[in-house]
Design a protein around this motif. Sequence first.
Motif, mmCIF file in Angstrom:
data_model
loop_
_atom_site.group_PDB
_atom_site.id
_atom_site.type_symbol
_atom_site.label_atom_id
_atom_site.label_comp_id
_atom_site.label_asym_id
_atom_site.label_seq_id
_atom_site.Cartn_x
_atom_site.Cartn_y
_atom_site.Cartn_z
ATOM 1 N N TRP A 165 0.869 -1.175 0.000
ATOM 2 C CA TRP A 165 0.000 0.000 0.000
ATOM 3 C C TRP A 165 0.909 1.229 0.000
ATOM 4 O O TRP A 165 1.724 1.439 0.903
ATOM 5 N N PRO B 98 0.610 5.084 -0.006
ATOM 6 C CA PRO B 98 -0.269 6.253 0.120
ATOM 7 C C PRO B 98 0.362 7.481 -0.520
ATOM 8 O O PRO B 98 1.591 7.563 -0.694
ATOM 9 N N ARG C 31 -7.889 6.034 -4.837
ATOM 10 C CA ARG C 31 -7.001 4.862 -4.765
ATOM 11 C C ARG C 31 -7.014 4.124 -6.106
ATOM 12 O O ARG C 31 -8.069 3.940 -6.715
ATOM 13 N N ARG D 104 1.426 8.836 -7.062
ATOM 14 C CA ARG D 104 1.490 9.356 -5.690
ATOM 15 C C ARG D 104 1.843 10.849 -5.704
ATOM 16 O O ARG D 104 1.323 11.632 -4.893
ATOM 17 N N GLY E 222 -3.379 7.297 -4.158
ATOM 18 C CA GLY E 222 -2.820 6.175 -3.426
ATOM 19 C C GLY E 222 -2.760 4.947 -4.332
ATOM 20 O O GLY E 222 -3.602 4.762 -5.211
ATOM 21 N N CYS E 223 -1.742 4.109 -4.138
ATOM 22 C CA CYS E 223 -1.548 2.928 -4.997
ATOM 23 C C CYS E 223 -1.547 1.654 -4.160
ATOM 24 O O CYS E 223 -0.819 1.559 -3.146
ATOM 25 N N ALA F 162 -9.173 -2.345 -1.616
ATOM 26 C CA ALA F 162 -8.990 -0.906 -1.791
ATOM 27 C C ALA F 162 -10.289 -0.144 -1.551
ATOM 28 O O ALA F 162 -10.283 0.968 -1.002
ATOM 29 N N ASP G 95 -11.288 -1.120 2.553
ATOM 30 C CA ASP G 95 -10.259 -0.841 3.567
ATOM 31 C C ASP G 95 -10.597 -1.543 4.884
ATOM 32 O O ASP G 95 -10.753 -0.886 5.949
ATOM 33 N N MET H 224 -5.654 2.561 5.031
ATOM 34 C CA MET H 224 -5.616 3.459 3.878
ATOM 35 C C MET H 224 -6.086 4.875 4.224
ATOM 36 O O MET H 224 -6.382 5.672 3.339
#
Length: 306
Positions: A214, A216, A230, A254, A259-260, A297, A300, A305
Amino acid sequence: ARGAAAAAAAAMAKLGGGGYEYEYGEESSPNALDDEFEEAYRRHRSGSNSRSLRRRLSTSSEDEDDDSNDDGADSDFEDDYPCCGTFCRALHSPQDRCAAILILLASSCCAILVIALVILTYVGWVQVTLSQQRANQQPATWTPLQFPRYHECAGCKPGNKTDAELKACLEPCVNVDFALDWEALAKEAGYALVYFPSRPGPKGEPSVNISAWWLPPPARPGVDPKSAPRIVALHGLGSNNNHCGVQATCFHLRAMGFGCLTPSVRDYGLSKASSHPTVMTWGYDYHLDLLGAWDYAVNDPDGVMG
């Protein structure tokens, strides 16, 4: 000259009980016939046959001539096809020889097809064998903070590298500042290693525990981290989430405030093994791992996240 040709023809008629017979056309004049006969006799003496002559041989002469012709044909055939040897000498008729050549050609074609099939089978097996596909993937234990210096992107050797070593292996393809900015953002924004189950398959495909990084976005004044969009970024076949394309893409995302979540499909990276741990199945169940990442995702469930 015509007298000599006529005398020769008469002498030939007395040999072998037959010799040669001259055939007259319906509209040929005697003089023209004499000229044609003289030409035919000259060609006969030189070894060629005239179209105006027909050979009449006795039974014994036919046998002798056939044997002689067969021997000559065998010699010619062996000269053209020296590899045949005794096999070709045993074939007396042109039909047998044609059949033999066709059989040899068919056998050669079959052998080529068998060899091609073996090669294609081997290549196909290599394409779906996990041990072969995983041979070139980058280590899954490199953290997102280490990756900007440890990666093998652009032909760099794996492992920790100094700024000078990064510059030497990245440029001129990539400016070294790209890697340094990447590393700085990774330090600022942080990361987390998360696990979640894949979606169960509609055809009984089992759920597998999937690993993912994750990543962020960096904090921004006045922006609630939970409101950041996300994106799930998945690697290609034969790789894992520590892939240059995945990590570099997520660096750009990012930097723009996304977020990835970067999962590794089953049998790859730190994810658990599948029900087919030696064979890559392409579209059989890997999509279920991506859908499991999407569910994680969106929902969460661990609250990591934001």
